[in-house]
Design an enzyme around this catalytic site. Structure first.
Site, short mmCIF file in Angstrom:
data_model
loop_
_atom_site.label_atom_id
_atom_site.label_comp_id
_atom_site.label_asym_id
_atom_site.label_seq_id
_atom_site.Cartn_x
_atom_site.Cartn_y
_atom_site.Cartn_z
N VAL A 13 0.91 -1.23 0.04
CA VAL A 13 -0.12 -0.14 -0.04
C VAL A 13 1.11 1.20 -0.03
O VAL A 13 0.79 2.37 -0.70
CB VAL A 13 -1.06 0.07 1.20
CG1 VAL A 13 -1.64 1.12 1.45
CG2 VAL A 13 -2.02 -1.14 1.15
N ASP A 32 10.56 4.20 6.20
CA ASP A 32 10.37 2.85 6.55
C ASP A 32 11.40 2.42 7.64
O ASP A 32 12.59 2.95 7.27
CB ASP A 32 10.59 1.81 5.48
CG ASP A 32 9.70 0.34 5.74
OD1 ASP A 32 8.54 0.22 5.10
OD2 ASP A 32 10.09 -0.28 6.69
N THR A 123 -5.80 -0.32 6.63
CA THR A 123 -7.12 -0.73 7.18
C THR A 123 -7.17 -0.81 8.48
O THR A 123 -6.42 -1.54 9.09
CB THR A 123 -7.43 -2.07 6.58
OG1 THR A 123 -7.18 -2.11 4.93
CG2 THR A 123 -8.86 -2.60 6.73
N PHE A 153 -8.05 0.76 -2.25
CA PHE A 153 -8.72 -0.68 -2.73
C PHE A 153 -8.04 -1.27 -3.84
O PHE A 153 -8.56 -1.79 -4.69
CB PHE A 153 -10.05 0.05 -3.35
CG PHE A 153 -11.32 0.66 -2.34
CD1 PHE A 153 -11.81 -0.01 -1.51
CD2 PHE A 153 -11.10 2.08 -1.94
CE1 PHE A 153 -12.80 0.26 -0.46
CE2 PHE A 153 -11.95 2.48 -1.18
CZ PHE A 153 -12.79 1.60 -0.32
N ARG A 155 -5.73 -3.82 -5.67
CA ARG A 155 -5.60 -5.31 -5.82
C ARG A 155 -4.09 -5.64 -6.09
O ARG A 155 -3.52 -4.91 -7.11
CB ARG A 155 -6.39 -5.80 -6.82
CG ARG A 155 -7.78 -5.89 -6.83
CD ARG A 155 -8.40 -6.11 -8.09
NE ARG A 155 -8.13 -5.09 -9.12
CZ ARG A 155 -8.41 -5.12 -10.46
NH1 ARG A 155 -8.92 -5.95 -10.89
NH2 ARG A 155 -7.95 -4.07 -11.37
N ASN A 212 -14.41 -5.30 1.13
CA ASN A 212 -13.90 -6.72 1.18
C ASN A 212 -14.68 -7.79 1.82
O ASN A 212 -14.59 -9.04 1.29
CB ASN A 212 -12.57 -6.27 2.15
CG ASN A 212 -11.40 -5.86 1.42
OD1 ASN A 212 -11.80 -5.54 0.32
ND2 ASN A 212 -10.36 -5.65 1.84
N PHE A 253 -15.73 -11.05 -9.85
CA PHE A 253 -15.41 -11.87 -8.65
C PHE A 253 -16.58 -13.03 -8.48
O PHE A 253 -17.09 -13.22 -7.42
CB PHE A 253 -15.74 -10.97 -7.29
CG PHE A 253 -14.23 -10.06 -7.02
CD1 PHE A 253 -13.64 -9.40 -7.97
CD2 PHE A 253 -13.57 -10.64 -5.99
CE1 PHE A 253 -12.44 -8.91 -7.67
CE2 PHE A 253 -12.26 -10.14 -5.57
CZ PHE A 253 -11.62 -9.39 -6.58
N CYS A 264 -5.56 -9.46 2.74
CA CYS A 264 -6.74 -8.69 3.12
C CYS A 264 -7.95 -9.38 3.33
O CYS A 264 -8.64 -9.11 4.72
CB CYS A 264 -7.07 -7.70 1.70
SG CYS A 264 -5.63 -6.99 1.18
N ARG A 330 0.98 -14.69 1.50
CA ARG A 330 0.09 -14.74 2.88
C ARG A 330 -1.18 -15.17 2.47
O ARG A 330 -2.17 -14.90 1.67
CB ARG A 330 0.13 -13.06 3.06
CG ARG A 330 1.46 -12.48 3.90
CD ARG A 330 1.14 -11.15 4.23
NE ARG A 330 1.30 -10.27 2.69
CZ ARG A 330 1.00 -8.95 2.78
NH1 ARG A 330 0.80 -8.23 4.12
NH2 ARG A 330 1.19 -8.33 1.90
C1 UGA Z 1 -8.40 -7.11 -2.18
C2 UGA Z 1 -9.21 -6.19 -3.08
O1 UGA Z 1 -9.71 -6.79 -4.15
C3 UGA Z 1 -8.88 -4.79 -2.97
O2 UGA Z 1 -9.95 -4.14 -3.65
C4 UGA Z 1 -8.47 -4.38 -1.60
O3 UGA Z 1 -7.93 -2.99 -1.73
C5 UGA Z 1 -7.52 -5.32 -1.02
O4 UGA Z 1 -7.84 -6.65 -1.12
C6 UGA Z 1 -6.88 -4.81 0.28
O5 UGA Z 1 -7.89 -4.72 1.08
O6 UGA Z 1 -5.95 -4.27 0.35
P1 UGA Z 1 -6.32 -8.47 -3.20
O7 UGA Z 1 -6.25 -9.13 -1.78
O8 UGA Z 1 -5.07 -7.94 -3.68
O9 UGA Z 1 -7.30 -7.13 -3.19
O10 UGA Z 1 -6.71 -9.77 -4.09
P2 UGA Z 1 -8.04 -10.01 -5.01
O11 UGA Z 1 -7.61 -9.76 -6.58
O12 UGA Z 1 -9.40 -9.07 -4.38
O13 UGA Z 1 -7.99 -11.57 -4.59
C7 UGA Z 1 -8.48 -12.06 -3.61
C8 UGA Z 1 -8.45 -13.38 -3.40
O14 UGA Z 1 -9.77 -13.83 -3.99
C9 UGA Z 1 -7.44 -14.26 -4.12
O15 UGA Z 1 -6.98 -15.56 -3.29
C10 UGA Z 1 -8.28 -14.52 -5.38
O16 UGA Z 1 -7.63 -15.60 -6.08
C11 UGA Z 1 -9.45 -14.91 -4.85
N1 UGA Z 1 -10.51 -14.51 -5.93
C12 UGA Z 1 -10.74 -13.49 -6.30
C13 UGA Z 1 -11.23 -15.70 -6.35
O17 UGA Z 1 -11.40 -16.81 -5.82
N2 UGA Z 1 -12.20 -15.42 -7.17
C14 UGA Z 1 -12.65 -14.26 -7.89
O18 UGA Z 1 -13.47 -14.07 -8.64
C15 UGA Z 1 -11.88 -13.24 -7.45
#
Ligand code: UGA
Length: 434
Positions: A13, A32, A123, A153, A155, A212, A253, A264, A330
């Protein structure tokens, strides 16, 4: 007018924010406590793998708008705006650990030499920004500052793109003076008509958790529908596609898989349940999402057990990171899946294009790591795809057939073409499709 900004914390972030805010024309110091990270950053080397980050890092270092330092006191004194972007890892009970956030607040209080805006990007549970405000006021004895909640937000894997093309920017604020400063900082986004949500501190904090938790619920929903599709002979991709055509649902999603992971969703779903408990509000839906997500990971192991007793079997794993385009391990579903396989006596050979170094810290020498996906297929009884890296979508299946001892492919991300896989005599298992 550009601002002098200090970003505390150079993780996902903080680093993306520092680079992005500098690119918007602000003067940014990234700080840092980790000296080795700062040394790398000064040379234009990113300590994390994130597509596009180094290009922006180098560009802004060269322009002189971006610098890095370990001298947090000086960086705060020099800046008008301080972004707090340090970690809030979960404690044993799921609550967010706010130690690092309040350490930074204390340092800000010590160095409050003139008016400053303190922006929380980390967060944090609802109510924390107000506590930060009270804490700085108490320690410094001054009122000459404002607190802003500006949740992130981004990814992972798409963080740079997301920073410059956000769906919305959420800003919790209390003073008009601070609002004007935030408008200046984000002027570039204003110009491209990004929607800005101006609200109070608590609403901004809640928007982050609710978003989230909703996305985690949406994934868990489609995972359970996928499991049901398997049982009744439906195809989850067609189901998800048709569902997504309904504007009220949206197609994003709704991709089934081995369960969500990352830094997250697991953390924030647990934290929102804790916030519910503290406020005596029923969060049973999200509690069940957390349970169902754990079961989804276990289900991937059970899928293999349908075909074999795992004791002494060789399993090839493709993908360890919690999703593609990141080296982040993670809460990756791979952790629970591999630990379960090991518990049952299986032997693991694993490949990942980016996450091996981080995976080594977790599995140590309990599994074998290989630098090429085909080496993970050598002589194995079954092959399991855990992360949806693009390179796995086009694996040479004929070569895989020759290299593997067994003929079972468990594709937990549904990336392979079922017809091609089956035509080569493989037994195919996906998630929610036959
Ligand atoms: C997530 C949110 O999407 C961001 O908007 C947010 O800023 C971030 O958390 C955060 O709070 O900092 P991130 O954890 O980087 O982002 O990744 P995502 O792309 O959201 O995926 C999260 C998990 O869900 C992964 O394990 C991914 O494989 C899984 N996923 C995602 C699925 O299994 N199916 C989907 O359709 C989408």
């Amino acid at each position: 007018m550009s601002k002098k900004i200090c970003v505390v914390g150079t993780g996902y972030v903080g680093l993306v924010a520092a680079v992005g805010l500098a690119d918007f024309g602000n003067l940014v110091i990234g700080v840092d406590i980790d000296k080795s990270k700062i040394e790398k950053l000064k040379k234009g080397i990113s300590p994390i793998y994130e597509p596009g980050i180094e290009e922006y890092l180098k560009r802004n270092l060269n322009s002189g708008r971006l610098t890095f330092s370990t001298d947090i006191d000086n960086a705060i004194q020099e800046s008008e705006v301080i972004f707090i972007a340090v970690g809030t890892p979960p404690k044993e009970n799921g609550e967010a650990d706010l130690r690092y956030v309040f350490d930074v607040a204390e340092t800000i209080a010590k160095n409050l030499n003139n008016y400053k805006v303190v922006v929380t990007k980390s967060t944090v549970p609802v109510g924390t920004n107000r506590k930060i405000k009270d804490y700085i006021k108490k320690l410094s004895g001054k009122n000459d500052f404002d607190v802003i909640s500006n949740p992130e937000f981004l990814r992972e894997g798409k963080a740079v793109y997301d920073f410059f093309h956000p769906d919305r920017v959420v800003i919790g604020y209390e003073s008009e003076k601070a609002r004007k400063i935030m408008e200046d900082i984000y002027r570039s986004l204003y110009l491209i008509q990004t929607p800005f949500v101006w609200c109070n501190l608590e609403t901004a904090e809640m928007i982050k958790y609710a978003s989230n938790a909703f996305l985690a619920t949406k994934i868990t929903f489609i995972n359970q529908i996928a499991n049901l599709c398997e049982a009744v002979g439906a195809d989850v991709h067609e189901v998800a596609k048709a569902m997504g055509m309904d504007g009220r649902i949206s197609p994003k999603f709704l991709h089934p898989g081995p369960g969500y992971g990352g830094s997250c969703f697991p953390k924030d779903t647990k934290a929102i349940v804790e916030i519910g408990i503290k406020n005596n509000i029923d969060m049973s839906l999200i509690k069940e999402v957390i349970n169902a997500n754990e079961k989804q990971k276990e289900r991937m192991v059970e899928k293999l057990e349908k075909y074999m007793d795992l004791k002494d079997k060789k399993i090839g794993i493709l993908g360890l990171a919690f999703k593609a385009e990141t080296d982040d391990m993670r809460e990756s579903p791979a952790i629970k899946i591999i630990n379960k396989l090991l518990e049952k006596g299986a032997k693991i050979t694993a490949h990942d294009p980016k996450a091996i170094e981080n995976a080594r810290k977790i599995f140590k020498d309990k599994i074998e790591y290989v630098d090429n996906e085909y080496k993970a297929m050598n002589d194995v009884d079954a092959l399991m795809i855990i992360t949806e890296w693009n390179e796995y979508r086009n694996i040479d299946l004929e070569k895989a057939r020759k290299l593997m001892k067994g003929n079972i492919i468990l594709d937990t991300r549904n990336v392979l073409d079922i017809k091609k896989v089956k035509a080569l005599g493989f037994i195919y298992e996906g998630v929610g499709r036959k």
